[in-house]
Design a protein around this motif. Structure first.
Motif, PDB file in Angstrom:
ATOM      1  N   ILE A 205       8.747  75.831  35.023  1.00 32.37           N
ATOM      2  CA  ILE A 205       9.261  74.469  34.866  1.00 32.37           C
ATOM      3  C   ILE A 205      10.724  74.405  35.290  1.00 32.37           C
ATOM      4  O   ILE A 205      11.141  73.492  36.017  1.00 32.37           O
ATOM      5  CB  ILE A 205       9.094  74.005  33.406  1.00 32.37           C
ATOM      6  CG1 ILE A 205       7.610  73.840  33.066  1.00 32.37           C
ATOM      7  CG2 ILE A 205       9.843  72.687  33.157  1.00 32.37           C
ATOM      8  CD1 ILE A 205       7.336  73.517  31.607  1.00 32.37           C
ATOM      9  N   SER A 206      11.503  75.386  34.861  1.00 36.50           N
ATOM     10  CA  SER A 206      12.931  75.397  35.187  1.00 36.50           C
ATOM     11  C   SER A 206      13.151  75.471  36.687  1.00 36.50           C
ATOM     12  O   SER A 206      14.002  74.760  37.236  1.00 36.50           O
ATOM     13  CB  SER A 206      13.617  76.582  34.499  1.00 36.50           C
ATOM     14  OG  SER A 206      13.507  76.488  33.096  1.00 36.50           O
ATOM     15  N   TYR A 207      12.387  76.330  37.360  1.00 37.05           N
ATOM     16  CA  TYR A 207      12.550  76.479  38.808  1.00 37.05           C
ATOM     17  C   TYR A 207      12.388  75.148  39.534  1.00 37.05           C
ATOM     18  O   TYR A 207      13.129  74.829  40.463  1.00 37.05           O
ATOM     19  CB  TYR A 207      11.536  77.487  39.352  1.00 37.05           C
ATOM     20  CG  TYR A 207      11.401  77.416  40.855  1.00 37.05           C
ATOM     21  CD1 TYR A 207      12.331  78.009  41.680  1.00 37.05           C
ATOM     22  CD2 TYR A 207      10.349  76.700  41.442  1.00 37.05           C
ATOM     23  CE1 TYR A 207      12.238  77.914  43.058  1.00 37.05           C
ATOM     24  CE2 TYR A 207      10.242  76.601  42.809  1.00 37.05           C
ATOM     25  CZ  TYR A 207      11.186  77.205  43.619  1.00 37.05           C
ATOM     26  OH  TYR A 207      11.083  77.093  44.978  1.00 37.05           O
ATOM     27  N   THR A 208      11.411  74.359  39.107  1.00 37.71           N
ATOM     28  CA  THR A 208      11.124  73.095  39.795  1.00 37.71           C
ATOM     29  C   THR A 208      12.283  72.122  39.670  1.00 37.71           C
ATOM     30  O   THR A 208      12.569  71.357  40.602  1.00 37.71           O
ATOM     31  CB  THR A 208       9.841  72.466  39.221  1.00 37.71           C
ATOM     32  OG1 THR A 208       8.820  73.466  39.160  1.00 37.71           O
ATOM     33  CG2 THR A 208       9.364  71.316  40.087  1.00 37.71           C
ATOM     34  N   PHE A 209      12.969  72.124  38.550  1.00 33.44           N
ATOM     35  CA  PHE A 209      14.072  71.193  38.329  1.00 33.44           C
ATOM     36  C   PHE A 209      15.398  71.677  38.901  1.00 33.44           C
ATOM     37  O   PHE A 209      16.209  70.876  39.359  1.00 33.44           O
ATOM     38  CB  PHE A 209      14.258  70.949  36.832  1.00 33.44           C
ATOM     39  CG  PHE A 209      13.311  69.944  36.250  1.00 33.44           C
ATOM     40  CD1 PHE A 209      13.471  68.589  36.490  1.00 33.44           C
ATOM     41  CD2 PHE A 209      12.249  70.353  35.457  1.00 33.44           C
ATOM     42  CE1 PHE A 209      12.595  67.655  35.955  1.00 33.44           C
ATOM     43  CE2 PHE A 209      11.371  69.423  34.909  1.00 33.44           C
ATOM     44  CZ  PHE A 209      11.543  68.082  35.164  1.00 33.44           C
ATOM     45  N   ILE A 210      15.644  72.963  38.829  1.00 28.03           N
ATOM     46  CA  ILE A 210      16.977  73.479  39.129  1.00 28.03           C
ATOM     47  C   ILE A 210      17.180  73.580  40.639  1.00 28.03           C
ATOM     48  O   ILE A 210      16.534  74.395  41.302  1.00 28.03           O
ATOM     49  CB  ILE A 210      17.197  74.838  38.455  1.00 28.03           C
ATOM     50  CG1 ILE A 210      17.201  74.664  36.932  1.00 28.03           C
ATOM     51  CG2 ILE A 210      18.508  75.472  38.911  1.00 28.03           C
ATOM     52  CD1 ILE A 210      17.219  75.954  36.157  1.00 28.03           C
ATOM     53  N   GLY A 211      18.078  72.742  41.152  1.00 33.27           N
ATOM     54  CA  GLY A 211      18.377  72.760  42.582  1.00 33.27           C
ATOM     55  C   GLY A 211      19.840  72.532  42.858  1.00 33.27           C
ATOM     56  O   GLY A 211      20.222  72.139  43.964  1.00 33.27           O
ATOM     57  N   GLN A 212      20.691  72.792  41.841  1.00 34.05           N
ATOM     58  CA  GLN A 212      22.123  72.524  42.005  1.00 34.05           C
ATOM     59  C   GLN A 212      22.758  73.371  43.102  1.00 34.05           C
ATOM     60  O   GLN A 212      23.835  73.045  43.591  1.00 34.05           O
ATOM     61  CB  GLN A 212      22.874  72.761  40.691  1.00 34.05           C
ATOM     62  CG  GLN A 212      22.444  71.876  39.544  1.00 34.05           C
ATOM     63  CD  GLN A 212      21.453  72.578  38.640  1.00 34.05           C
ATOM     64  OE1 GLN A 212      20.497  73.179  39.129  1.00 34.05           O
ATOM     65  NE2 GLN A 212      21.663  72.524  37.337  1.00 34.05           N
ATOM     66  N   ILE A 213      22.084  74.441  43.492  1.00 34.41           N
ATOM     67  CA  ILE A 213      22.632  75.339  44.506  1.00 34.41           C
ATOM     68  C   ILE A 213      22.912  74.624  45.823  1.00 34.41           C
ATOM     69  O   ILE A 213      23.833  74.972  46.563  1.00 34.41           O
ATOM     70  CB  ILE A 213      21.678  76.534  44.725  1.00 34.41           C
ATOM     71  CG1 ILE A 213      22.315  77.586  45.622  1.00 34.41           C
ATOM     72  CG2 ILE A 213      20.348  76.066  45.295  1.00 34.41           C
ATOM     73  CD1 ILE A 213      21.477  78.851  45.727  1.00 34.41           C
ATOM     74  N   THR A 214      22.139  73.587  46.129  1.00 34.61           N
ATOM     75  CA  THR A 214      22.322  72.869  47.398  1.00 34.61           C
ATOM     76  C   THR A 214      23.276  71.682  47.285  1.00 34.61           C
ATOM     77  O   THR A 214      23.703  71.135  48.306  1.00 34.61           O
ATOM     78  CB  THR A 214      20.970  72.340  47.915  1.00 34.61           C
ATOM     79  OG1 THR A 214      20.434  71.415  46.956  1.00 34.61           O
ATOM     80  CG2 THR A 214      19.979  73.464  48.144  1.00 34.61           C
TER      81      THR A 214
ATOM     82  N   SER B 151      13.044  65.443  48.598  1.00 28.41           N
ATOM     83  CA  SER B 151      12.235  66.450  49.292  1.00 28.41           C
ATOM     84  C   SER B 151      12.406  67.823  48.652  1.00 28.41           C
ATOM     85  O   SER B 151      11.496  68.658  48.694  1.00 28.41           O
ATOM     86  CB  SER B 151      12.628  66.521  50.771  1.00 28.41           C
ATOM     87  OG  SER B 151      13.939  67.028  50.928  1.00 28.41           O
ATOM     88  N   GLU B 152      13.588  68.075  48.054  1.00 25.32           N
ATOM     89  CA  GLU B 152      13.835  69.356  47.406  1.00 25.32           C
ATOM     90  C   GLU B 152      13.093  69.464  46.079  1.00 25.32           C
ATOM     91  O   GLU B 152      12.532  70.519  45.745  1.00 25.32           O
ATOM     92  CB  GLU B 152      15.334  69.545  47.173  1.00 25.32           C
ATOM     93  CG  GLU B 152      15.685  70.854  46.501  1.00 25.32           C
ATOM     94  CD  GLU B 152      17.168  70.987  46.203  1.00 25.32           C
ATOM     95  OE1 GLU B 152      17.565  72.067  45.739  1.00 25.32           O
ATOM     96  OE2 GLU B 152      17.915  70.013  46.418  1.00 25.32           O
ATOM     97  N   TYR B 153      13.072  68.375  45.310  1.00 22.66           N
ATOM     98  CA  TYR B 153      12.528  68.423  43.956  1.00 22.66           C
ATOM     99  C   TYR B 153      11.055  68.014  43.873  1.00 22.66           C
ATOM    100  O   TYR B 153      10.296  68.552  43.071  1.00 22.66           O
ATOM    101  CB  TYR B 153      13.342  67.523  43.030  1.00 22.66           C
ATOM    102  CG  TYR B 153      14.722  68.045  42.733  1.00 22.66           C
ATOM    103  CD1 TYR B 153      14.904  69.201  41.985  1.00 22.66           C
ATOM    104  CD2 TYR B 153      15.857  67.385  43.185  1.00 22.66           C
ATOM    105  CE1 TYR B 153      16.167  69.682  41.698  1.00 22.66           C
ATOM    106  CE2 TYR B 153      17.130  67.855  42.915  1.00 22.66           C
ATOM    107  CZ  TYR B 153      17.283  69.005  42.168  1.00 22.66           C
ATOM    108  OH  TYR B 153      18.532  69.478  41.896  1.00 22.66           O
TER     109      TYR B 153
END
Length: 524
Positions: free
Chosen positions: A294-303, A101-103
């Motif tokens: 593009i980077s924003y869509t992939f980067i979700g390590q914060i959660t 759901s995040e990505y």
């Protein structure tokens, strides 16, 4: 006696280091008091000294001594067994639903725009490379969290990475909350865009934004990820349907929206043009913004630390991670390339729903995005709220039980985040540049810099001084790769922020966006 994970040595209480060739066994008498796999947590030096624990602003005291304790996953589950609200309840499947759901989200629909700027082939290469870097750094996050199951979020992790310095915790907390609130603001903005598109601008855009913020606040009220994971599954599925329909409709219709009309700039003429590589004269600002989208869509390590903190078995996290990464690469590449192929460089928009010339096609495909327009903002609001809530009520009955004070505080914290998100949505009323701004300011740290540092801290703990050369070419390659990862983050932070700010200024000068707190419709 304690077993260091990577170093293949056993350190006894006198700090003597013994190899496994001496047939010594690690201590296993108290599994609940040790790390996830039954061994002690990370050491910072070969003599066996533990890394600093969480502390400062957090509830877990920071100390540099060997006698501080770490609560394992098993102990955490045992401690909350009598609570009405239990947090360590997520399976890897439920965590995968949260990641999906995040990505798998609205930001996918910025890929056709990015490909139009970078060119199709470079765009696809960037997509795959960024995905692999994010997979690699996510595994670093996971490894670090396994060593330190007391970590509750990326702020705890950031403080631990940088030697327990309190100012790092505060700096990380500020970026963490701003990043999450910006994402909430993006979904308020896009929710208003959806309502304007469906109603042909029947209500002032500020009013639509307020409606989306209130609905999102209500949906944010559940207090555990276990509960949210059920909604997440539905959100990810409908998003997949939405982008699939958009790609199919782009191929079915005769022409994209604005075909041969000239447009304000006179560029909307001729058949859709697909660029294999970037056009000559492509500016640094536009190229960097495309990369950041593009980077924003992939980067979700914060959660990820927050998700792992609520997993029953954190060691299973890679199962969720690999499944999501494979799906990301396939969905992002195929949807982005197909829509770009049919809308071309002249006619694509961000989000790409606006490129569909058939109004029914546009409204049907966009409507399947409704769950993620609400839920993804809800997910980040929940992550922010639990960060604040846990600090306020750690060690009290309000954290793990149904109390008036607990629920009122939880609802109030969420309300504040959504009010700030509403303000952000009105101040920055454009989609592509908002993605780029978030990516350059926050993803530079949470996508790259932190995790290059984490790798080096762990390997130094594993192998001691001279760790870079002790492993030969593997050690040198790992060091070089993670230095490169840190440099990517620094480049995004400096050059990326410059490019984004310049793009925002240019767009305002060209009157390509509406004003702040404007009633003007932002419909597709």
């Amino acid at each position: 006696m304690a077993l260091d994970r990577k170093s293949d040595v056993v350190a006894d209480d006198s700090h003597h280091i013994t190899s496994f060739d001496e047939k010594r066994e690690p201590h296993r008498d108290a599994p609940l008091e040790t790390g996830v796999y039954g061994y002690d947590v990370e050491k910072t030096e070969a003599r066996g000294r533990k890394m600093s624990r969480l502390g400062g602003p957090s509830a877990i005291g920071i100390t540099d001594t060997d006698d501080d304790s770490v609560v394992s996953v098993g102990k955490q589950v045992e401690m909350e067994a009598s609570n009405s609200i239990k947090y360590r309840t997520c399976s890897w499947q439920k965590t995968a639903a949260l990641l999906f759901s995040e990505y798998i989200c609205l930001a996918i629909m910025s890929f056709p725009y990015s490909y139009s700027v970078l060119g199709l082939v470079p765009g696809l290469i960037v997509t795959i490379v960024v995905a692999l870097f994010v997979l690699y750094t996510s595994l670093i996050v996971w490894e670090f969290c396994l060593r330190h199951p007391e970590i509750r979020d990326v702020c705890d992790l950031g403080q631990m990475l940088y030697y327990g310095w309190t100012w790092v915790w505060y700096g990380t907390a500020a970026m963490f909350l701003l990043n999450n609130t910006f994402i909430q603001g993006l979904h308020v903005l896009t929710g208003a865009k959806y309502l304007n598109t469906m109603t042909n601008g029947a209500v002032c855009t500020i009013g639509f934004s307020a409606v989306v913020a209130v609905i999102s606040w209500i949906c944010s009220l559940p207090r555990t990820f276990d509960t949210l994971s059920k909604i997440a599954t539905f959100s990810a599925f409908t998003t997949f349907v939405s982008v699939l329909l958009a790609a199919i409709f782009a191929g079915l219709e005769d022409h994209p929206k604005g075909y041969n009309t000239g447009g304000q700039s006179g560029a909307l003429v001729g058949e859709p043009k697909v660029l294999i590589i970037a056009a000559s004269g492509t500016t640094f600002v536009s190229g960097m913004n495309a990369f950041l989208n593009i980077s924003y869509t992939f980067i979700g390590q914060i959660t990820i630390p927050s998700f792992i903190a609520e997993m029953k078995e954190p060691k299973d996290f890679p199962k969720a991670l690999y499944a999501v990464t494979i799906a990301e690469i396939i969905v992002f590449s195929v949807v982005g390339a197909v829509i770009y192929a049919f809308t071309g460089t002249q006619y694509n928009t961000a989000p790409a729903f606006g490129s569909l010339g058939n109004e029914v096609y546009l409204k049907v495909s966009f409507s399947f995005m409704i769950p993620t327009l609400i839920f993804l903002g809800v997910l980040y609001a929940s992550v922010s709220a639990r960060f604040i809530f846990f600090r306020i009520f750690e060690g009290t009955r309000h954290k793990g039980n149904h109390t008036v004070v607990g629920w009122a505080s939880w609802a109030g914290i969420l309300a504040v985040t959504w009010i700030v998100a509403f303000i952000i949505a009105e101040v920055i009323p454009f989609f592509s540049d908002l993605l780029s701004l978030m990516s350059s300011l926050f993803d530079s740290f949470f996508g790259f810099i932190f995790w290059g540092t984490a790798y080096m801290r762990m390997r130094k703990a594993d192998y001691g001084p001279g760790w870079i050369t002790k492993r030969g070419i593997r050690g040198l390659a790992g060091f070089a790769l993670n230095v490169f990862i840190i440099l990517i983050g620094l480049y995004m932070l400096t050059a990326g922020t410059y490019a984004t700010v310049q793009s925002i200024i240019d767009n305002y000068h060209l009157n390509l966006v509406g004003g702040s707190f404007s009633c003007k419709s932002n419909a597709l």
